[in-house]
Scaffold this motif. Structure first.
Motif, PDB file in Angstrom:
ATOM      1  N   GLU A  41     -68.463 -47.102  89.517  1.00  6.22           N
ATOM      2  CA  GLU A  41     -67.197 -47.694  89.078  1.00  6.22           C
ATOM      3  C   GLU A  41     -67.415 -49.021  88.358  1.00  6.22           C
ATOM      4  N   GLU A  42     -68.310 -49.824  88.903  1.00  6.51           N
ATOM      5  CA  GLU A  42     -68.569 -51.134  88.294  1.00  6.51           C
ATOM      6  C   GLU A  42     -69.165 -50.982  86.897  1.00  6.51           C
ATOM      7  N   LYS A  43     -70.053 -50.010  86.740  1.00 11.05           N
ATOM      8  CA  LYS A  43     -70.662 -49.807  85.425  1.00 11.05           C
ATOM      9  C   LYS A  43     -69.625 -49.335  84.412  1.00 11.05           C
ATOM     10  N   ILE A  44     -68.753 -48.421  84.806  1.00  8.13           N
ATOM     11  CA  ILE A  44     -67.710 -47.933  83.893  1.00  8.13           C
ATOM     12  C   ILE A  44     -66.755 -49.056  83.511  1.00  8.13           C
ATOM     13  N   ARG A  45     -66.442 -49.912  84.468  1.00  2.34           N
ATOM     14  CA  ARG A  45     -65.495 -51.018  84.209  1.00  2.34           C
ATOM     15  C   ARG A  45     -66.042 -52.059  83.243  1.00  2.34           C
ATOM     16  N   GLU A  46     -67.342 -52.013  82.969  1.00  4.63           N
ATOM     17  CA  GLU A  46     -67.897 -52.951  81.995  1.00  4.63           C
ATOM     18  C   GLU A  46     -67.383 -52.673  80.577  1.00  4.63           C
ATOM     19  N   HIS A  47     -66.901 -51.442  80.340  1.00  4.91           N
ATOM     20  CA  HIS A  47     -66.384 -51.113  79.009  1.00  4.91           C
ATOM     21  C   HIS A  47     -65.037 -51.782  78.788  1.00  4.91           C
ATOM     22  N   GLN A  48     -64.816 -52.312  77.592  1.00  4.79           N
ATOM     23  CA  GLN A  48     -63.610 -53.073  77.326  1.00  4.79           C
ATOM     24  C   GLN A  48     -62.334 -52.251  77.452  1.00  4.79           C
ATOM     25  N   LEU A  49     -62.431 -50.945  77.299  1.00  2.00           N
ATOM     26  CA  LEU A  49     -61.235 -50.110  77.392  1.00  2.00           C
ATOM     27  C   LEU A  49     -60.780 -49.869  78.829  1.00  2.00           C
ATOM     28  N   VAL A  50     -61.655 -50.064  79.785  1.00  2.00           N
ATOM     29  CA  VAL A  50     -61.380 -49.632  81.159  1.00  2.00           C
ATOM     30  C   VAL A  50     -60.739 -50.733  81.986  1.00  2.00           C
ATOM     31  N   ASN A  58     -58.183 -45.623  84.308  1.00  2.52           N
ATOM     32  CA  ASN A  58     -57.035 -46.094  83.534  1.00  2.52           C
ATOM     33  C   ASN A  58     -57.476 -47.197  82.586  1.00  2.52           C
ATOM     34  N   LEU A  59     -56.645 -47.474  81.593  1.00  7.27           N
ATOM     35  CA  LEU A  59     -57.039 -48.336  80.483  1.00  7.27           C
ATOM     36  C   LEU A  59     -56.532 -49.756  80.651  1.00  7.27           C
ATOM     37  N   ASP A  60     -57.302 -50.688  80.143  1.00  2.85           N
ATOM     38  CA  ASP A  60     -56.902 -52.102  80.140  1.00  2.85           C
ATOM     39  C   ASP A  60     -56.091 -52.372  78.881  1.00  2.85           C
ATOM     40  N   PRO A  61     -54.816 -52.806  79.000  1.00  2.87           N
ATOM     41  CA  PRO A  61     -53.961 -52.994  77.817  1.00  2.87           C
ATOM     42  C   PRO A  61     -54.564 -53.922  76.769  1.00  2.87           C
ATOM     43  N   GLU A  62     -55.091 -55.070  77.208  1.00  2.59           N
ATOM     44  CA  GLU A  62     -55.680 -56.007  76.253  1.00  2.59           C
ATOM     45  C   GLU A  62     -56.951 -55.433  75.630  1.00  2.59           C
ATOM     46  N   GLY A  63     -57.730 -54.777  76.446  1.00  3.34           N
ATOM     47  CA  GLY A  63     -58.943 -54.161  75.919  1.00  3.34           C
ATOM     48  C   GLY A  63     -58.624 -53.085  74.896  1.00  3.34           C
ATOM     49  N   LEU A  64     -57.573 -52.315  75.149  1.00  4.59           N
ATOM     50  CA  LEU A  64     -57.166 -51.272  74.214  1.00  4.59           C
ATOM     51  C   LEU A  64     -56.698 -51.881  72.895  1.00  4.59           C
ATOM     52  N   GLU A  65     -55.963 -52.970  72.980  1.00  8.16           N
ATOM     53  CA  GLU A  65     -55.487 -53.642  71.764  1.00  8.16           C
ATOM     54  C   GLU A  65     -56.653 -54.150  70.928  1.00  8.16           C
ATOM     55  N   HIS A  66     -57.613 -54.806  71.566  1.00  6.69           N
ATOM     56  CA  HIS A  66     -58.770 -55.328  70.839  1.00  6.69           C
ATOM     57  C   HIS A  66     -59.607 -54.189  70.257  1.00  6.69           C
ATOM     58  N   TRP A  67     -59.724 -53.114  70.992  1.00  4.41           N
ATOM     59  CA  TRP A  67     -60.502 -51.961  70.545  1.00  4.41           C
ATOM     60  C   TRP A  67     -59.875 -51.353  69.296  1.00  4.41           C
ATOM     61  N   CYS A  68     -58.557 -51.232  69.287  1.00  2.17           N
ATOM     62  CA  CYS A  68     -57.853 -50.684  68.118  1.00  2.17           C
ATOM     63  C   CYS A  68     -57.978 -51.618  66.917  1.00  2.17           C
ATOM     64  N   THR A  69     -57.834 -52.926  67.159  1.00  2.00           N
ATOM     65  CA  THR A  69     -57.928 -53.907  66.078  1.00  2.00           C
ATOM     66  C   THR A  69     -59.313 -53.887  65.441  1.00  2.00           C
ATOM     67  N   ALA A  70     -60.338 -53.817  66.279  1.00  2.00           N
ATOM     68  CA  ALA A  70     -61.708 -53.812  65.770  1.00  2.00           C
ATOM     69  C   ALA A  70     -61.994 -52.592  64.910  1.00  2.00           C
ATOM     70  N   ARG A  71     -61.264 -51.517  65.127  1.00  2.00           N
ATOM     71  CA  ARG A  71     -61.472 -50.282  64.364  1.00  2.00           C
ATOM     72  C   ARG A  71     -60.429 -50.083  63.278  1.00  2.00           C
ATOM     73  N   SER A  72     -59.566 -51.091  63.123  1.00  2.00           N
ATOM     74  CA  SER A  72     -58.530 -51.060  62.071  1.00  2.00           C
ATOM     75  C   SER A  72     -57.677 -49.794  62.158  1.00  2.00           C
ATOM     76  N   VAL A  73     -57.292 -49.469  63.399  1.00  2.00           N
ATOM     77  CA  VAL A  73     -56.413 -48.317  63.615  1.00  2.00           C
ATOM     78  C   VAL A  73     -55.127 -48.816  64.261  1.00  2.00           C
ATOM     79  N   PRO A  74     -54.029 -48.081  64.080  1.00  2.00           N
ATOM     80  CA  PRO A  74     -52.763 -48.491  64.695  1.00  2.00           C
ATOM     81  C   PRO A  74     -52.907 -48.620  66.208  1.00  2.00           C
ATOM     82  N   LEU A  75     -52.179 -49.584  66.782  1.00  2.00           N
ATOM     83  CA  LEU A  75     -52.226 -49.798  68.226  1.00  2.00           C
ATOM     84  C   LEU A  75     -51.705 -48.564  68.950  1.00  2.00           C
TER      85      LEU A  75
END
Length: 417
Positions: free
Chosen positions: A299-308, A326-343
């Motif tokens: 669990e700890e290793k998976i949580r290192e990902h910004q989306l988690v 489940n997903l981290d809202p802020e991490g999901l926002e940053h992940w989408c921004t970094a890939r230039s895709v809609p939130l």
């Protein structure tokens, strides 16, 4: 072989690792280490490279016995790639016999110059309160912890069980076939019990019991030739109750005295004053195949990902290990921004192929830390957050595993459908 270890510089109290499946030589090596005054460090045959590295590093093992050429190659890769083991000379001895040294025969030959008196000095150096084996737990709250098993733990278990079951263990035709992995402390305790009783003990790496159509007990095994009980190092010089295995701050085994303040064992007192073990304070999953799996490191290793946001590993009583993520809202926002895709909303992200691929990569990284039997086979992305208000987190933001498993029972069952 014990003399060979002494000739190679083994001092009383030195740790020696054993990486092998159950086999006759495993037991010979175990007793040779004890007779030489060493401390055995078992490593499961299915352990990952990461697990092998950690156990060797944490235990300080100065030499390793391996089952065959394949395990020797794995160990070589670990030693060459490890930053924490760099520069450490770890002699490796193989248990199989193909003529290539070092093997058990060459080890025994190396001890030809060691006297019986020197061997006895090493053998008798340990008392009942000294460490006999360093057994690594599954790691309920992080990396596996080394649990110190004393000579007294094994000795008193053996003496008590033999006294309680003489009709089974002290028959003239008493024979025991070991199918459990000898890296498991229970299997080794059983062998000590059988040898203390004076019976024959055989080892088999087969998963099933011997069949009824002409099959027989494997011929390789140990025999107490004089049917004289085994006497452990330190016997007769120390008396009383076996010391708590919690001499280490990592105490966590059921061989400990019930109620030990340092153990992760929950107890309750009866009217008679006894304290039976009722469960572990920390989570440990047991699959349908009987494999103990610590969820926290995965669990700890998976949580290192910004989306988690959170990951909950499940699989108690199930055929394999799975996870709820489940997903981290802020991490999901940053992940989408970094890939230039809609939130993406949480619901949209749950079914998005790129998000799923990213979570799969995180799961793959976590799986690299454990053996195949402990790895996550399936996962489910949830569109709901775990919060204090939802009842899934404590006020200190610790996960309430039982609440998550109960509330998401349907989603978990779908993973095994």
């Amino acid at each position: 072989m014990a003399k060979g270890l002494i000739a190679g510089g083994l001092a009383p109290g030195d740790t020696v690792a054993v990486l092998s499946a159950t086999r006759y030589e495993w037991t010979l090596v175990d007793f040779a280490i004890w007779f030489a005054g060493g401390v055995t460090v078992p490593i499961y045959e299915a352990s990952s490279a990461s697990q092998v590295e950690w156990i060797l590093s944490d235990s300080g093992a100065g030499r390793v016995f391996v089952e065959d050429r394949g395990k020797a190659a794995l160990l070589g890769q670990v030693l060459s790639a490890s930053s924490v083991l760099t520069g450490r000379l770890v002699p490796v001895v193989r248990m199989d016999y193909d003529g290539e040294a070092p093997n058990l025969a060459s080890l025994a030959a190396a001890g030809a110059g060691v006297t019986d008196a020197e061997l006895e000095r090493h053998r008798s150096a340990a008392e009942l309160h000294d460490v006999e084996s360093l057994v690594y737990t599954s790691g309920t709250t992080g990396k596996p912890k080394g649990c110190e098993i004393m000579h007294g733990n094994f000795a008193l278990v053996a003496w008590n069980i033999v006294a309680a079951l003489p009709e089974l263990l002290q028959r003239e035709d008493a024979r025991t076939l070991m199918l459990l992995p000898l890296a498991h402390v229970l299997a080794r305790a059983v062998q000590v019990v059988c040898l203390t009783a004076g019976g024959d003990s055989g080892q088999s790496r087969r998963r099933g019991m011997p069949g009824s159509h002409g099959s027989s007990v494997p011929p390789r095994g140990l025999r107490s030739a004089t049917r004289r009980p085994w006497v452990p190092p330190g016997a007769g010089r120390a008396a009383g109750r076996a010391p708590c295995c919690g001499r280490s701050t990592h105490c966590s085994t059921v061989s400990c005295i019930p109620g030990c303040a340092r153990c992760s064992v929950a107890t309750w007192s009866t009217v008679s004053g006894a304290s039976p073990i009722t469960g572990r304070k920390k989570e440990l999953l047991v699959t349908a195949a009987g494999k103990n799996v610590a969820p926290a490191p995965l669990e700890e290793k998976i949580r290192e990902h910004q989306l988690v946001g959170h990951a909950v590993v499940v699989g108690d009583g199930k055929p394999f290990i799975s996870a709820l993520v489940n997903l981290d809202p802020e991490g999901l926002e940053h992940w989408c921004t970094a890939r230039s895709v809609p939130l993406l909303s949480a619901a949209e992200a749950c079914t998005d192929a790129a998000v799923r691929d990213a979570i799969q990569a995180a799961v793959d990284q976590a799986n690299s830390l454990v053996s195949k039997a402990e790895s996550i086979r399936k996962f489910r992305i949830l569109d709901a957050a775990f919060t204090v208000e939802s009842g899934h987190l404590t006020p200190s933001l610790k996960l309430k595993r039982a609440a998550v498993v109960k509330d998401y029972e349907a989603e978990i069952e779908e993973l095994y459908g």
